[in-house]
Write a protein that holds these residues in place. Sequence first.
Motif, PDB file in Angstrom:
ATOM      1  N   PHE A 170      13.588  91.873  10.825  1.00 26.07           N
ATOM      2  CA  PHE A 170      12.639  92.603  11.471  1.00 26.07           C
ATOM      3  C   PHE A 170      13.447  93.220  12.446  1.00 26.07           C
ATOM      4  N   ILE A 171      14.151  92.568  13.526  1.00 18.71           N
ATOM      5  CA  ILE A 171      14.650  93.051  14.628  1.00 18.71           C
ATOM      6  C   ILE A 171      15.658  94.267  14.452  1.00 18.71           C
ATOM      7  N   GLY A 172      16.415  93.902  13.534  1.00 14.29           N
ATOM      8  CA  GLY A 172      17.709  95.089  13.126  1.00 14.29           C
ATOM      9  C   GLY A 172      16.630  96.272  12.803  1.00 14.29           C
ATOM     10  N   TRP A 173      15.875  96.144  12.031  1.00 14.86           N
ATOM     11  CA  TRP A 173      14.940  97.576  11.607  1.00 14.86           C
ATOM     12  C   TRP A 173      14.450  97.988  12.600  1.00 14.86           C
ATOM     13  N   LEU A 174      13.903  97.260  13.713  1.00 15.61           N
ATOM     14  CA  LEU A 174      13.097  97.893  14.791  1.00 15.61           C
ATOM     15  C   LEU A 174      13.959  98.430  15.620  1.00 15.61           C
ATOM     16  N   GLN A 175      15.206  97.768  15.730  1.00 14.21           N
ATOM     17  CA  GLN A 175      16.188  98.407  16.714  1.00 14.21           C
ATOM     18  C   GLN A 175      16.626  99.790  16.368  1.00 14.21           C
ATOM     19  N   GLN A 176      16.746  99.984  14.921  1.00 14.50           N
ATOM     20  CA  GLN A 176      16.983 101.367  14.647  1.00 14.50           C
ATOM     21  C   GLN A 176      15.824 102.397  14.986  1.00 14.50           C
ATOM     22  N   LEU A 177      14.883 101.800  14.546  1.00 18.09           N
ATOM     23  CA  LEU A 177      13.408 102.519  14.745  1.00 18.09           C
ATOM     24  C   LEU A 177      13.577 103.166  16.222  1.00 18.09           C
ATOM     25  N   GLU A 178      13.344 102.181  17.123  1.00 19.98           N
ATOM     26  CA  GLU A 178      13.199 102.482  18.518  1.00 19.98           C
ATOM     27  C   GLU A 178      14.512 103.122  18.964  1.00 19.98           C
ATOM     28  N   LEU A 179      15.515 102.921  19.053  1.00 18.11           N
ATOM     29  CA  LEU A 179      16.686 103.498  19.575  1.00 18.11           C
ATOM     30  C   LEU A 179      17.282 104.477  19.156  1.00 18.11           C
ATOM     31  N   GLU A 180      17.156 104.706  17.832  1.00 18.76           N
ATOM     32  CA  GLU A 180      17.563 106.042  17.069  1.00 18.76           C
ATOM     33  C   GLU A 180      16.687 107.042  17.252  1.00 18.76           C
ATOM     34  N   SER A 181      15.332 106.745  17.554  1.00 15.47           N
ATOM     35  CA  SER A 181      14.139 107.723  17.504  1.00 15.47           C
ATOM     36  C   SER A 181      14.210 108.140  19.050  1.00 15.47           C
ATOM     37  N   ASN A 182      14.229 107.150  19.844  1.00 14.39           N
ATOM     38  CA  ASN A 182      13.923 107.611  21.349  1.00 14.39           C
ATOM     39  C   ASN A 182      14.995 107.492  22.171  1.00 14.39           C
ATOM     40  N   GLY A 183      16.226 107.288  21.700  1.00 20.30           N
ATOM     41  CA  GLY A 183      17.513 107.378  22.690  1.00 20.30           C
ATOM     42  C   GLY A 183      17.836 108.728  22.948  1.00 20.30           C
ATOM     43  N   LYS A 184      16.952 109.487  23.573  1.00 24.16           N
ATOM     44  CA  LYS A 184      17.262 110.934  23.934  1.00 24.16           C
ATOM     45  C   LYS A 184      17.214 110.991  25.570  1.00 24.16           C
ATOM     46  N   ALA A 185      18.087 112.185  25.935  1.00 26.13           N
ATOM     47  CA  ALA A 185      18.180 112.305  27.287  1.00 26.13           C
ATOM     48  C   ALA A 185      17.576 113.666  27.744  1.00 26.13           C
ATOM     49  N   VAL A 186      17.061 114.530  26.659  1.00 28.84           N
ATOM     50  CA  VAL A 186      16.447 115.728  26.923  1.00 28.84           C
ATOM     51  C   VAL A 186      15.056 115.892  26.106  1.00 28.84           C
ATOM     52  N   THR A 187      14.191 116.586  26.606  1.00 27.30           N
ATOM     53  CA  THR A 187      13.075 116.933  26.143  1.00 27.30           C
ATOM     54  C   THR A 187      13.025 117.676  24.940  1.00 27.30           C
ATOM     55  N   ARG A 188      11.843 118.002  24.367  1.00 26.78           N
ATOM     56  CA  ARG A 188      11.800 118.696  23.204  1.00 26.78           C
ATOM     57  C   ARG A 188      12.040 120.091  23.546  1.00 26.78           C
ATOM     58  N   ASP A 189      12.114 120.545  24.815  1.00 27.68           N
ATOM     59  CA  ASP A 189      12.346 121.810  25.160  1.00 27.68           C
ATOM     60  C   ASP A 189      14.028 121.808  25.456  1.00 27.68           C
ATOM     61  N   GLY A 190      14.624 121.017  25.318  1.00 25.01           N
ATOM     62  CA  GLY A 190      16.031 120.807  25.918  1.00 25.01           C
ATOM     63  C   GLY A 190      16.406 120.461  27.294  1.00 25.01           C
ATOM     64  N   ALA A 191      15.400 120.362  27.970  1.00 24.69           N
ATOM     65  CA  ALA A 191      15.550 120.084  29.632  1.00 24.69           C
ATOM     66  C   ALA A 191      16.091 118.502  29.550  1.00 24.69           C
ATOM     67  N   LEU A 192      16.790 118.159  30.853  1.00 24.48           N
ATOM     68  CA  LEU A 192      17.168 116.818  30.979  1.00 24.48           C
ATOM     69  C   LEU A 192      16.074 116.312  31.628  1.00 24.48           C
ATOM     70  N   VAL A 193      15.699 114.894  31.185  1.00 21.91           N
ATOM     71  CA  VAL A 193      14.748 114.137  31.627  1.00 21.91           C
ATOM     72  C   VAL A 193      15.264 113.512  32.995  1.00 21.91           C
ATOM     73  N   ASP A 194      14.242 113.341  33.787  1.00 27.49           N
ATOM     74  CA  ASP A 194      14.469 112.502  35.216  1.00 27.49           C
ATOM     75  C   ASP A 194      13.710 111.384  35.174  1.00 27.49           C
ATOM     76  N   TYR A 195      13.580 110.856  34.143  1.00 28.00           N
ATOM     77  CA  TYR A 195      12.984 109.452  33.831  1.00 28.00           C
ATOM     78  C   TYR A 195      13.339 108.596  32.665  1.00 28.00           C
ATOM     79  N   ARG A 196      13.365 107.551  32.518  1.00 28.68           N
ATOM     80  CA  ARG A 196      13.785 106.537  31.576  1.00 28.68           C
ATOM     81  C   ARG A 196      13.254 106.801  30.251  1.00 28.68           C
TER      82      ARG A 196
END
Length: 546
Positions: free
Chosen positions: A341-367
């Motif tokens: 389950f952990i391996g599946w969950l790591q892909q789900l979380e980290l591939e989905s939300n491992g992003k440093a820009v918003t939907r509009d392409g702006a750099l985030v200033d939060y984690r």
Amino acid sequence: MTSVAQSPAWRRLHSHAQRLRQERITSLFDRDARRASEFTAVLEGIRLDYSKQLIDHEGMEMLLGLARQQDLSGWIQRMAAGETLNATEGRAAGHMALRGAAGSRMEVQGVDVMPAVHAVRRRMNAFAERVRSGEWRGYSGQTIQDVVNIGIGGSDFGPRMVREALKDHADGPRVHFVSNVDGAQISGLLRWLDPARTLWIVTSKTFTTQETMTNAHTARRWLVQHAGEAAISRHFVACSTNRAEIERFGIDAANMFEFWDWVGGRYSLWSAVGLPILISVGPERFDELLAGARAMDQHFVSAPLERNLPVLLALLAIWNFNFLDHGTQVVVPYAQRLEKFIGWLQQLELESNGKAVTRDGALVDYRTSVVLWGDVGSNAQHAFFQTLHQGPRVHPVDFILPMQGTPGLEHHHCILVANCLAQSAALMKGKTPEQVREELRGKGLSGEALESAVPHRVFSGNRPSNTLLLPRLDAWHLGALLALYEHRTFVESVIWEINAFDQWGVELGKQLAQDVLRAMDGQDAGLDPSTVALLEQIRQGSQEQA
């Protein structure tokens, strides 16, 4: 566009977190006799107890206010309506349609997809039953004894995890998985598989994924060496959308099970990608898996935010990550069958939300993207729980516990339950220097020996956790659990204003791998000096081994 981190709701939460840092979770219990019941949410016997989080009623209202500010309810309805949420690829995120009941209507980008979904599912069911019953035969007329799924990423993590979780219900052929392009994995299987009794499922949407197709061609050559080209159509099927490529491979197009571009890989186990699950446990169990997920979908879409399990899990994760500055999230299922389950969950979380820009392409200033890790209890207690209890960083924990254990081994389950509940209590309570001194005095220690021992036995406590109770780990509750974490991931993305459904971060390495392969063939690939030097060392090492 103003960053969410500069919004009123975010700033209020930041100030509130500064105040709560001075509190202890145990003090929150002391002031609120009903805390355990009020900080609990339930769906169909699935119980989320979040009372051991360092948060009060006011903080929860602020988190819900943040969700409303970010129009979370609107985003949930847009996903349920099949709108284009994945803007960078122009796609919807339609995985809830894969769980839809027969006769229901669900639109994806304006088209009712349920007739196509159920048509593929009927074909999957029929094929799985043919293999399970022995009607499907290999080139020599023998029944299928082993099924091997070749895939990677979402085409491997999901079905492999579910097969492991439901293996007590497995009554079909043995099911195996090959994902790694490291030849050690497939060669280990080929040593003992019987080519006359092995069915291969090649799972690749495009039928061009390098790792998957490398393994598939190795399996193909192995079969051809034993039985000739004519055997391929009896021993290979495909979960793909690329008919031309599967036919070129030698697979009969009648044995291609399609899925769609609105099905993201990490959300795909509910689709044709789940064929290995169907063959292992049968259509009835697979339908139960879908039904559990569907119940969670309906809850997610309709329940008020304050009683919505995925919403609560996500908001608490954001509270710990963005406002209390806890760096990671630990997940510990007290169920051996949830080992994958952990391996599946790591892909789900980290591939989905491992992003440093918003939907509009702006750099985030939060984690964004909580780093997620864990293992099954009680094994994990003897691995990394030392750092959870006494390490300098706080790592919030999700404990997952089925309330029913293995029949006939009830004593095992009693010990498992005791350990799970004790660990969450210990993380919260800790042990003060005064408690340690009293304990050591009771053991006859005194003076300098006692004082020198105290610091090593102190537990700071005040370390937050959730406890998620499942009535039992069957197909229905497994489906609900997986959908719960899928939706949790989406909620986080809405709050962080990022796209959870693309994964451009995996592409650059793939592109550069082609450059390295060209260099290995003697071509000028423009590699950096470090990579050139490493490649030369590998060449020399390979020559020495030869």
